[in-house]
Design a protein around this motif. Structure first.
Motif, PDB file in Angstrom:
ATOM      1  N   HIS A  41       1.338  -1.180   0.594  1.00 44.62           N
ATOM      2  CA  HIS A  41       0.093   0.644  -0.550  1.00 44.62           C
ATOM      3  C   HIS A  41       0.627   1.161   0.314  1.00 44.62           C
ATOM      4  N   GLN A  42       2.084   0.939  -0.510  1.00 44.81           N
ATOM      5  CA  GLN A  42       2.847   1.965  -0.316  1.00 44.81           C
ATOM      6  C   GLN A  42       2.499   3.538  -1.480  1.00 44.81           C
ATOM      7  N   TRP A  43       2.271   4.457  -1.250  1.00 43.12           N
ATOM      8  CA  TRP A  43       0.982   6.321  -1.354  1.00 43.12           C
ATOM      9  C   TRP A  43       1.513   6.327  -2.539  1.00 43.12           C
ATOM     10  N   ILE A  44       2.139   5.916  -3.503  1.00 47.69           N
ATOM     11  CA  ILE A  44       2.711   6.345  -5.024  1.00 47.69           C
ATOM     12  C   ILE A  44       1.660   5.503  -5.875  1.00 47.69           C
ATOM     13  N   HIS A  45       1.003   4.544  -5.202  1.00 47.89           N
ATOM     14  CA  HIS A  45      -0.362   3.797  -5.824  1.00 47.89           C
ATOM     15  C   HIS A  45      -1.359   3.914  -5.421  1.00 47.89           C
ATOM     16  N   ILE A  46      -1.310   4.312  -4.219  1.00 45.84           N
ATOM     17  CA  ILE A  46      -2.965   4.398  -4.552  1.00 45.84           C
ATOM     18  C   ILE A  46      -3.042   5.936  -3.011  1.00 45.84           C
ATOM     19  N   ASP A  47      -2.236   6.467  -3.017  1.00 47.17           N
ATOM     20  CA  ASP A  47      -2.218   8.012  -2.477  1.00 47.17           C
ATOM     21  C   ASP A  47      -3.167   8.726  -3.826  1.00 47.17           C
ATOM     22  N   GLU A  52      -0.488  13.342  -6.652  1.00 43.64           N
ATOM     23  CA  GLU A  52       0.141  14.776  -7.849  1.00 43.64           C
ATOM     24  C   GLU A  52       0.221  15.876  -7.238  1.00 43.64           C
ATOM     25  N   ALA A  53       0.318  15.776  -5.476  1.00 44.09           N
ATOM     26  CA  ALA A  53       1.597  16.875  -4.604  1.00 44.09           C
ATOM     27  C   ALA A  53       2.906  16.863  -4.556  1.00 44.09           C
ATOM     28  N   GLU A  54       3.350  15.224  -4.339  1.00 43.62           N
ATOM     29  CA  GLU A  54       4.555  14.734  -4.116  1.00 43.62           C
ATOM     30  C   GLU A  54       5.135  14.022  -4.740  1.00 43.62           C
ATOM     31  N   GLY A  55       4.466  13.056  -4.988  1.00 42.82           N
ATOM     32  CA  GLY A  55       4.757  11.837  -6.350  1.00 42.82           C
ATOM     33  C   GLY A  55       5.850  12.788  -7.638  1.00 42.82           C
ATOM     34  N   PRO A  56       7.171  11.935  -8.359  1.00 41.62           N
ATOM     35  CA  PRO A  56       7.873  12.550  -8.854  1.00 41.62           C
ATOM     36  C   PRO A  56       7.345  12.458 -10.585  1.00 41.62           C
ATOM     37  N   PHE A  57       6.162  11.424 -10.486  1.00 39.76           N
ATOM     38  CA  PHE A  57       5.259  11.073 -11.971  1.00 39.76           C
ATOM     39  C   PHE A  57       3.414  12.066 -12.214  1.00 39.76           C
TER      40      PHE A  57
END
Length: 152
Positions: A41-47, A52-57
């Motif tokens: 459940h890493q945030w990069i997959h589910i949050d 959108e705010a913190e992720g590189p993609f």
């Protein structure tokens, strides 16, 4: 769709592209269900908001193993291997992830027959699998999958 009825027909495709699957959209719902099934459940997959705010993609991304797990589903759209008692997913070799698959991206599998061998009545094939992302220059991954077929 390619129809393969026996070892000799399979062997006739050695070194050639076998085909491509239909496009498959990877939705956030599919990503969330995969996260639940694998306990990843890493945030990069589910949050979505955090991604959108913190992720590189600037979006959530599909798990790499989710994209790999689509191989059997997409492979069945490329080839139908008939006259078999059993088919076994035997291995995955030299896989490299080229870029992430974002939520709602569409992907398509391309398959090429790299090798085929008759091992005392069991057919071992190595398929080069490339997962293409629609409108992207680099594939999501490229590598080899190994299947064993027990023809009748």
């Amino acid at each position: 769709m390619l129809i393969i009825n026996n070892y000799e027909e399979y062997k006739s495709h050695l070194g050639r592209e076998l085909g491509v699957s239909e496009w498959h959209q990877i939705t956030q719902q599919q990503i969330d269900r995969f996260a639940d099934a694998t306990l990843d459940h890493q945030w990069i997959h589910i949050d979505k908001q955090r991604a959108e705010a913190e992720g590189p993609f600037k979006a959530t991304i599909a798990h790499g193993y989710l994209t790999l797990s689509l191989i059997p589903y997409l492979w069945k759209q490329i080839a139908e291997v008939r006259n078999i008692k059993m088919e076994i997913n035997y291995g995955i070799e030299r896989f490299k992830f080229g870029q992430p698959v974002l939520s709602d991206d569409e992907v398509q599998l391309k398959a090429k027959l790299l090798s085929i061998a008759n091992l005392r009545g069991v057919t071992k094939v190595v398929i080069e699998a490339t997962l293409v992302i629609k409108d992207q220059p680099k594939p999501a991954y490229n590598g080899d999958v190994v299947f064993l077929y027990h023809f009748l």
